[in-house]
Design an enzyme around this catalytic site. Structure first.
Site, PDB file in Angstrom:
ATOM      1  CB  CYS A   1      40.661 -14.481   3.032  1.00 23.57           C
ATOM      2  SG  CYS A   1      41.533 -13.070   3.537  1.00 23.57           S
TER       3      CYS A   1
ATOM      4  CB  CYS B   1      42.027 -11.137  -1.582  1.00 23.81           C
ATOM      5  SG  CYS B   1      43.110 -12.110  -0.764  1.00 23.81           S
TER       6      CYS B   1
ATOM      7  CB  CYS C   1       4.791  -0.161   1.160  1.00 23.07           C
ATOM      8  SG  CYS C   1       3.974  -1.469   2.195  1.00 23.07           S
TER       9      CYS C   1
ATOM     10  CG  ASP D   1      -2.124 -23.724   3.191  1.00 25.23           C
ATOM     11  OD1 ASP D   1      -3.062 -23.585   3.842  1.00 25.23           O
ATOM     12  OD2 ASP D   1      -2.156 -24.117   1.970  1.00 25.23           O
TER      13      ASP D   1
ATOM     14  CB  CYS E   1      -0.823   0.013   1.210  1.00 21.81           C
ATOM     15  SG  CYS E   1      -0.150   0.018   2.738  1.00 21.81           S
TER      16      CYS E   1
END
Length: 844
Positions: free
Chosen positions: A161, A164, A93, A539, A90
């Site tokens: 890692c 870098c 948002c 559900d 809506c």
């Protein structure tokens, strides 16, 4: 007007906003939603603005045409972008997103239009990534509409890692023609917005010791080429061994030193070169620390120590690179599933074409044993198709004319002709790959914490190393050489590689494993959440049950089963009601033919009638026959007993008597009971069913499926209340649904899991985890994998920290040497990588 609140049936007319709330309610800021997407944002992202809690002024402002917004373009450093926002329920948002983006310093102007779902933003250059990340953090999905021609994706090789990746970012950010750069260590990819040539970018990346290759449309990932890294490591190792042996013979000490120096150059050229560019880009990475330690050892005459440090570091990083490639291969293997070419029928001829050149509605031919190259619909032929690459289902699925097939699946037998329905970049497998790559690029909470810890730990220990080198000798607590050596040891221990690498490798491995088994986990955050879930709500319809009715019982009176079914077929075959279709399909499968009938008539809300062989027959509910004043005492008892089992009853009869009963019900899935029992075995305490059906049906299904608790006669908003109730009981709750109708409950739960993602775009976009197959078989594996991932992440972090603290404790008594310090770091990194790789092997 709909009386539902913020569901899929929204309407906004005149003075009424989302949820059909009038302006009086809006002015008083009444929150009309029991739950919606923004509530999830408020709870999970700490955003105070809630959906539907919007004033009259704010609502009218949200309807202002975006074309009336005039952006300031008085500065050349500003860029204007347009995005499409998914997930807004809506107008409030839209206001939430605006407020979130306005907090960013780089944003000059921002406007979100709820009606068009578009975001227009004016930002300072180099800030496009910030916009997208902020919108994602608010809980929405963002899609760029303004195509940036300069935005390219590169594959990066050689990163050891996360530091870098940071070094590459820092270096490229010093180049004026680079507008923005984002490097992800986990996936080995770099997204770059640049105006200079591709060759220049590749050259700049090579300067700091890494290899970059441009990712093209037909080549989304490349397997690294074999190099001679091990060759130089072996040679330098031999030189160190010769120098060490020579120190115990009559060989000149100068020769031994020369051998050590030559070995240092061979093994240390790349890290020293990378360290130089890291320092230029103000980055303190592992190459800097190791280079300083090795050079420092040489300066104080410890040539053997320095050479050993560089050799161990080079060996460790090479082994790390080889190991980390196993995790990245999990995605490369997905990319190789769909063939690059397809046979296309043009008239009476067949032509082989690259899949990139094939358009929608073209006809492709797939022979037995071949992989299907594109998504489409079968128009000629039938076959069994192995859909394991998409859904994880091990058993091939029979496909006939009109059925959908997916790129990457295998045509087991029978040649088929397929009409293409999606381009190569829009196929289901392409979307899976895209979602998995995005998931692997997102940091999990644990990873974010570790990265933050490492960013503080490394400079603190680096400064401490400098103080150790300077202060004790000034206080005459020892020689300069002694404390300089200890400072060098501290520098090596300051490298947090094992710690930083501990989490992302585990997450990438787990997400890759899940993807291969037909499960999409959309990020490390959701992987970690899944590992802590102790209650799962399901559900009922379409999740625990098949979602479509089936004939369960036939009870004839004074006639045979076949006679009753033949009359039922005659009555129902002209009806479009789902229960009528179920009965028709059931009778036809039995091979029973219909009788001669005419004068068909539908009786609204009650059933149907037709004249069958001169007699008028009816099929319908109890109300239909009660209105005919037929004696139903004996029938009512049978009807009530069947209805108590949660089934629907269709009565067949005439105006004079009842011919029989046919009961229809939604049947439980074959995989449900096993899946739920498996969930309980791996530690899920509560298995809960949510349904809108009556209590009798709910009780029957829950007993059959071995459900702990069930809640019946629920509206969509009631399901949200149940989820919150479970959370208030202290449970960590996941919700499993179809990803569309259960959206409010999926959003409210700690984890949303959608079923049947294959071919359903909405399901793939809605939930946090998507089960591609339309059953629950993969859910126990997903939960088991998540728990295993959490365990391994914790193991890696504690192991890395313990090794670090032990190394620190051994420095000051003088028990630690430089080569042992390097071994503790690179060795620990290799161990945590190998430990994380175990997640690739986790099976059901």
């Amino acid at each position: 007007m709909s009386d539902k609140c913020c569901d899929t049936n929204k309407s906004v007319e005149n003075d009424q906003a989302c949820c059909n709330t009038n302006m009086k309610d809006l002015t008083s800021n009444t929150n009309c939603c029991s739950n919606d997407h923004a509530n999830k944002i408020e709870e999970k992202k700490e955003v105070k603005q809630t959906c539907c809690n919007v004033t009259k002024e704010e609502y009218r402002q949200s309807k202002v045409d975006i074309n009336r917004t005039v952006f300031s373009t008085d500065k050349e450093s500003l860029d204007k972008f347009e995005y499409l926002i998914h997930g807004m329920d809506c107008p409030s948002c839209a206001l939430t997103i605006e407020k979130g983006l306005n907090r960013l310093k780089a944003v000059r102007e921002v406007k979100v239009n709820y009606n068009t779902a578009k975001l227009h933003v004016l930002v300072h250059r180099n800030s496009a990534f910030e916009i997208e990340n902020q919108v994602k953090q608010l809980g929405f999905t963002i899609e760029a509409l303004t195509k940036n021609k300069n935005l390219q994706t590169y594959n990066i090789e050689g990163m050891d890692c996360g530091s870098c990746a940071k070094s590459i970012e820092n270096h490229l950010n010093t180049i004026s023609s680079v507008k923005s750069v984002s490097v992800n260590f986990s996936t080995g990819k770099m997204k770059l917005d640049h105006e200079n040539s591709v060759d220049e970018i590749i050259s700049e990346v090579a300067k700091i010791g890494f290899k970059a290759t441009l990712q093209t449309k037909g080549n989304t990932s490349q397997t690294p080429k074999k190099n001679n890294e091990f060759g130089s490591i072996i040679v330098s190792g031999v030189l160190i061994a010769l120098g060490f042996i020579g120190s115990y013979t009559d060989i000149s000490p100068m020769m031994s030193t020369f051998l050590y120096a030559f070995a240092m150059v061979l093994s240390g050229y790349k890290p020293v070169k990378s360290a130089f560019y890291s320092i230029r880009s103000r980055s303190l990475d592992m190459n800097v620390l190791m280079s300083v330690a090795a050079i420092g050892a040489a300066l104080i005459g410890e040539w053997l120590e320095g050479a050993t440090v560089v050799w161990l570091f080079a060996l460790g990083t090479t082994l790390q690179n080889k190991s980390i490639e196993h995790t990245r291969n999990s995605i490369r293997n997905l990319m190789d599933l769909a063939p690059a070419e397809a046979w296309v029928r043009v008239g009476e001829t067949l032509t082989k074409k690259p899949v990139e050149d094939i358009s929608i509605d073209e006809i492709i031919i797939v022979k037995p044993g071949d992989k299907i190259p594109l998504d489409g619909e079968i128009i000629v032929g039938e076959s069994s198709v192995n859909q394991a690459p998409i859904t994880g289902e091990s058993i091939p699925v029979d496909k006939n004319i009109g059925d959908s097939v997916y790129a990457g699946s295998i045509n087991e037998n029978g040649s088929i002709e397929i009409k293409v329905t999606k381009l190569v970049e829009d196929t289901t497998i392409a979307k899976i790959i895209h979602l998995v790559e995005e998931a692997q690029e997102q940091k999990a909470p644990t990873q974010a914490f570790v990265d933050k810890f490492a960013s503080i730990y490394t400079p603190v220990v680096f400064i401490l190393a400098l103080l150790v080198m300077i202060i004790p000798p000034l206080l005459t607590l020892g020689s300069w050489g002694e404390w300089f050596y200890k400072g060098l040891e501290l520098l090596v221990v300051a490298c947090p590689c094992a710690l930083v690498i501990s989490t992302p490798v585990a997450i990438v491995s787990a997400i890759g494993n899940a993807a291969r088994n037909g499960v999409l986990i959309k990020g490390g955050t959701f992987l970690e959440t899944a590992g802590s879930i102790n209650a799962i709500a399901f559900d009922k319809t379409g999740t625990l049950t098949e979602g479509k009715p089936a004939v369960t019982e036939i009870k004839p009176y004074n006639m045979t089963d076949n006679e009753l079914l033949s009359i039922a077929l005659t009555l129902e075959e002209h009806s479009s009601h789902p229960i009528a279709k179920t009965i028709v399909n059931y009778v036809k499968e039995k091979g029973i033919s219909s009788k001669k009938g005419d004068l068909y008539k539908s009786i609204v809300g009650k059933g149907v009638q037709a004249t069958v062989e001169g007699n008028v027959y009816y099929a319908g509910n109890l109300k239909l026959f009660e209105d005919m004043n037929i004696a139903l005492d004996h029938v009512k008892k049978d009807v009530e007993s069947i209805q108590n089992l949660g089934r629907t009853v269709v009565i067949i009869g005439t105006k004079h008597d009842i011919k029989g009963l046919i009961s229809v019900s939604d049947t439980i899935r074959k995989t449900t009971v096993h899946a739920l029992n498996s969930l309980k075995q791996i530690g899920v305490k509560q298995v809960v069913m949510l349904t809108g059906d009556n209590d009798g049906t709910a009780r029957l299904i829950s007993k059959e499926a071995n459900i702990n608790r069930y809640f019946s006669e629920l509206l969509p908003e009631d399901k949200v209340s149940v989820i919150k109730q479970l959370q208030n009981e202290g449970l960590k709750v996941a919700m499993v649904g179809d990803g569309i109708n259960d959206a409010p409950a999926l959003a409210t739960a700690d984890l949303g899991i959608a079923m049947g993602g294959a071919g359903t775009d909405t399901a793939m976009e809605t939930a946090d985890i998507v089960l591609m197959a339309d059953n629950l078989e993969k859910l126990p594996h997903t939960m088991k994998l998540s728990r295993k991932a959490l365990t391994i992440i914790k193991q890696n972090i504690w192991f890395s920290l313990i090794i670090k603290f032990i190394a620190l404790a051994l420095i000051f008594p003088g028990w630690l040497t430089l080569w042992l310090a390097v071994l503790s770091d690179t060795g620990a990194a290799i161990i945590v990588i190998l430990n994380a790789l175990r997640l690739l092997k986790v099976k059901q």
